[in-house]
Design a protein around this motif. Structure first.
Motif, mmCIF file in Angstrom:
data_model
loop_
_atom_site.group_PDB
_atom_site.id
_atom_site.type_symbol
_atom_site.label_atom_id
_atom_site.label_comp_id
_atom_site.label_asym_id
_atom_site.label_seq_id
_atom_site.Cartn_x
_atom_site.Cartn_y
_atom_site.Cartn_z
ATOM 1 N N THR A 125 -13.798 19.433 23.289
ATOM 2 C CA THR A 125 -13.789 18.201 23.110
ATOM 3 C C THR A 125 -12.325 17.384 23.524
ATOM 4 O OG1 THR A 125 -15.047 18.055 21.347
ATOM 5 C CG2 THR A 125 -13.675 16.072 21.747
ATOM 6 N N ALA A 126 -11.156 18.253 23.341
ATOM 7 C CA ALA A 126 -9.924 17.596 23.797
ATOM 8 C C ALA A 126 -9.865 17.878 25.215
ATOM 9 C CB ALA A 126 -8.641 18.397 23.153
ATOM 10 N N ALA A 127 -10.418 19.233 25.942
ATOM 11 C CA ALA A 127 -10.284 19.121 27.299
ATOM 12 C C ALA A 127 -10.948 17.869 27.934
ATOM 13 C CB ALA A 127 -11.095 20.609 27.392
ATOM 14 N N GLU A 128 -12.151 17.658 27.631
ATOM 15 C CA GLU A 128 -12.835 16.491 28.096
ATOM 16 C C GLU A 128 -12.107 15.101 28.303
ATOM 17 O OE1 GLU A 128 -17.061 14.086 27.372
ATOM 18 O OE2 GLU A 128 -16.898 16.326 26.934
ATOM 19 N N GLN A 129 -11.372 15.067 27.310
ATOM 20 C CA GLN A 129 -10.767 13.759 27.074
ATOM 21 C C GLN A 129 -9.497 13.819 28.096
ATOM 22 O OE1 GLN A 129 -8.794 12.856 23.087
ATOM 23 N NE2 GLN A 129 -8.061 10.788 23.757
ATOM 24 N N VAL A 130 -8.924 14.892 28.097
ATOM 25 C CA VAL A 130 -7.784 15.007 29.000
ATOM 26 C C VAL A 130 -8.047 15.130 30.412
ATOM 27 C CG1 VAL A 130 -5.729 16.399 29.550
ATOM 28 C CG2 VAL A 130 -6.226 15.909 27.163
ATOM 29 N N PHE A 131 -9.155 15.709 30.560
ATOM 30 C CA PHE A 131 -9.642 16.011 32.051
ATOM 31 C C PHE A 131 -10.140 14.509 32.643
ATOM 32 C CE2 PHE A 131 -10.867 20.631 31.605
ATOM 33 C CZ PHE A 131 -9.431 21.210 31.965
ATOM 34 N N THR A 132 -10.798 13.639 31.629
ATOM 35 C CA THR A 132 -11.275 12.580 32.286
ATOM 36 C C THR A 132 -10.261 11.540 32.337
ATOM 37 O OG1 THR A 132 -12.127 11.981 29.926
ATOM 38 C CG2 THR A 132 -13.829 13.174 31.832
ATOM 39 N N THR A 133 -9.080 11.574 31.517
ATOM 40 C CA THR A 133 -8.282 10.420 31.566
ATOM 41 C C THR A 133 -7.111 10.653 32.523
ATOM 42 O OG1 THR A 133 -7.226 11.392 29.853
ATOM 43 C CG2 THR A 133 -8.906 9.548 29.353
ATOM 44 N N THR A 134 -6.907 12.014 32.781
ATOM 45 C CA THR A 134 -5.336 12.442 33.421
ATOM 46 C C THR A 134 -6.019 13.020 34.833
ATOM 47 O OG1 THR A 134 -4.330 12.982 31.438
ATOM 48 C CG2 THR A 134 -3.594 13.823 33.580
ATOM 49 N N GLY A 135 -7.296 13.628 34.842
ATOM 50 C CA GLY A 135 -7.767 14.279 36.114
ATOM 51 C C GLY A 135 -7.510 15.647 35.913
ATOM 52 N N TYR A 136 -8.039 16.468 36.647
ATOM 53 C CA TYR A 136 -8.175 17.912 36.535
ATOM 54 C C TYR A 136 -6.821 18.561 36.934
ATOM 55 C CZ TYR A 136 -9.253 22.865 37.031
ATOM 56 O OH TYR A 136 -9.236 24.208 37.029
ATOM 57 N N GLY A 137 -6.429 17.992 38.126
ATOM 58 C CA GLY A 137 -5.235 18.705 38.687
ATOM 59 C C GLY A 137 -3.907 18.270 37.850
ATOM 60 N N ALA A 138 -3.852 17.231 37.326
ATOM 61 C CA ALA A 138 -2.700 16.878 36.649
ATOM 62 C C ALA A 138 -2.840 17.367 34.971
ATOM 63 C CB ALA A 138 -2.596 15.396 36.571
ATOM 64 N N ALA A 139 -3.800 17.756 34.449
ATOM 65 C CA ALA A 139 -4.029 17.951 33.032
ATOM 66 C C ALA A 139 -3.359 19.416 33.250
ATOM 67 C CB ALA A 139 -5.374 18.088 32.787
ATOM 68 N N THR A 140 -2.602 19.705 32.035
ATOM 69 C CA THR A 140 -1.905 20.908 31.684
ATOM 70 C C THR A 140 -2.583 21.480 30.226
ATOM 71 O OG1 THR A 140 -0.478 19.885 30.298
ATOM 72 C CG2 THR A 140 0.044 20.077 32.540
ATOM 73 N N MET A 141 -2.494 22.860 30.389
ATOM 74 C CA MET A 141 -2.974 23.449 29.170
ATOM 75 C C MET A 141 -2.303 23.104 27.930
ATOM 76 S SD MET A 141 -5.632 25.359 29.885
ATOM 77 C CE MET A 141 -5.904 26.998 29.013
ATOM 78 N N MET A 179 -27.132 8.860 32.427
ATOM 79 C CA MET A 179 -26.463 7.651 32.356
ATOM 80 C C MET A 179 -25.651 7.333 31.146
ATOM 81 S SD MET A 179 -27.099 5.834 35.020
ATOM 82 C CE MET A 179 -26.967 4.081 34.597
ATOM 83 N N THR A 180 -25.432 8.457 30.276
ATOM 84 C CA THR A 180 -24.519 8.142 29.020
ATOM 85 C C THR A 180 -23.221 8.072 29.510
ATOM 86 O OG1 THR A 180 -24.257 10.705 28.858
ATOM 87 C CG2 THR A 180 -26.146 9.604 27.722
ATOM 88 N N ALA A 181 -22.315 7.627 28.771
ATOM 89 C CA ALA A 181 -20.862 7.328 29.109
ATOM 90 C C ALA A 181 -20.392 8.444 29.323
ATOM 91 C CB ALA A 181 -20.108 6.571 28.057
ATOM 92 N N ARG A 182 -20.746 9.467 28.684
ATOM 93 C CA ARG A 182 -19.804 10.698 28.809
ATOM 94 C C ARG A 182 -20.272 11.620 30.186
ATOM 95 N NH1 ARG A 182 -21.465 16.907 26.782
ATOM 96 N NH2 ARG A 182 -19.468 18.011 27.085
ATOM 97 N N GLN A 183 -21.514 11.373 30.672
ATOM 98 C CA GLN A 183 -21.828 11.940 31.797
ATOM 99 C C GLN A 183 -21.339 11.361 33.125
ATOM 100 O OE1 GLN A 183 -23.317 15.070 32.312
ATOM 101 N NE2 GLN A 183 -22.835 15.039 29.875
ATOM 102 N N VAL A 184 -21.184 9.986 33.021
ATOM 103 C CA VAL A 184 -20.729 9.099 34.000
ATOM 104 C C VAL A 184 -19.093 9.579 34.213
ATOM 105 C CG1 VAL A 184 -19.999 6.805 34.722
ATOM 106 C CG2 VAL A 184 -22.341 7.178 33.842
ATOM 107 N N ARG A 185 -18.557 9.763 33.015
ATOM 108 C CA ARG A 185 -17.152 10.220 32.922
ATOM 109 C C ARG A 185 -16.940 11.480 33.869
ATOM 110 N NH1 ARG A 185 -16.786 8.287 27.525
ATOM 111 N NH2 ARG A 185 -16.679 10.297 26.841
ATOM 112 N N LEU A 186 -17.773 12.446 33.475
ATOM 113 C CA LEU A 186 -17.762 13.674 33.895
ATOM 114 C C LEU A 186 -18.085 13.681 35.493
ATOM 115 C CD1 LEU A 186 -19.483 16.201 31.182
ATOM 116 C CD2 LEU A 186 -17.175 16.127 32.341
ATOM 117 N N THR A 187 -19.078 12.805 35.847
ATOM 118 C CA THR A 187 -19.440 12.701 37.379
ATOM 119 C C THR A 187 -18.186 12.257 38.110
ATOM 120 O OG1 THR A 187 -21.735 12.449 36.890
ATOM 121 C CG2 THR A 187 -21.370 11.903 38.993
#
Length: 211
Positions: A31-47, A110-118
């Motif tokens: 859950t935390a990873a999803e939030q960080v990835f979708t707000t920061t971006g995969y490349g910029a996110a850190t463990m 079309m859920t908000a979560r899937q739109v963010r992941l896309t």
């Protein structure tokens, strides 16, 4: 105030971190990873950032997921709320089954979560193409099989057009059912499509394609 006797359990010390099962730790981290990835971006996110967001140590995170790639793969593969993972419905007639599955697919996509992941996958596709490939293998392929089963059954039972290529019809149906609503959601169009509008578009797609 009297001190607790040996027969009275001592209260937990203030600030002591809660104890989670491994399953709970995984879920919190995903859950935390999803939030960080979708707000920061995969490349910029850190463990480190993900562990902090989950309220856990980096040691705990690395013990479960050795790197960002494995963590992302686990995140996109853990779509337990997807219709193809949770379909307990009894099989009905072929036409109604196709309509039901297509409705479920569109509502999920079309859920908000899937739109963010896309959005995340699109933004990272060129820099990290493996993310998109993993998402296709873990999610899209399952989703298409779920719908293709209904398309094939409809064909075999003489419902709708008699087609040779089930996969092509599956992709065409899903594309027509999503239509501009999905593109609008990806670009943040306001207001968002309502459930009724999505259902109407699904029915229009089925009708146009001969179902």
């Amino acid at each position: 105030m009297t001190k607790p006797t040996s027969h009275e359990p001592e209260k937990a010390k203030p600030g002591r971190p809660p104890v989670y099962t491994e399953k709970e730790r995984c879920q919190r981290l995903l859950t935390a990873a999803e939030q960080v990835f979708t707000t920061t971006g995969y490349g910029a996110a850190t463990m480190e950032e993900i562990a902090k967001s989950a309220g856990m140590s980096k040691k705990t995170l690395y013990a479960l997921y050795p790197d960002k790639e494995h963590l992302f793969a686990a995140m996109v593969g853990g779509l337990w709320d997807s219709p193809w993972e949770n379909d307990q419905s009894q099989v009905i007639d072929a036409g109604a089954e196709l309509r039901r599955r297509l409705h479920a697919m569109v509502q999920f996509i079309m859920t908000a979560r899937q739109v963010r992941l896309t959005r995340l996958l699109i933004s990272e596709a060129e820099r990290t193409p493996k993310l998109a490939r993993d998402f296709h293998d873990r999610v899209i392929s399952k989703a298409r099989r779920y719908l293709a089963e209904a398309v094939e059954r409809a064909r075999d039972e003489g419902v709708g057009p008699q087609i040779d290529d089930v996969d092509q019809m599956t992709a065409t149906l899903l594309g027509a059912a999503l239509a501009r609503n999905h593109l609008g959601a990806l670009f943040g169009r306001k207001p968002k499509a309502t459930k009724k509008q999505l259902e109407d578009q699904v029915d229009t797609a089925l009708r146009l394609l001969g179902y």
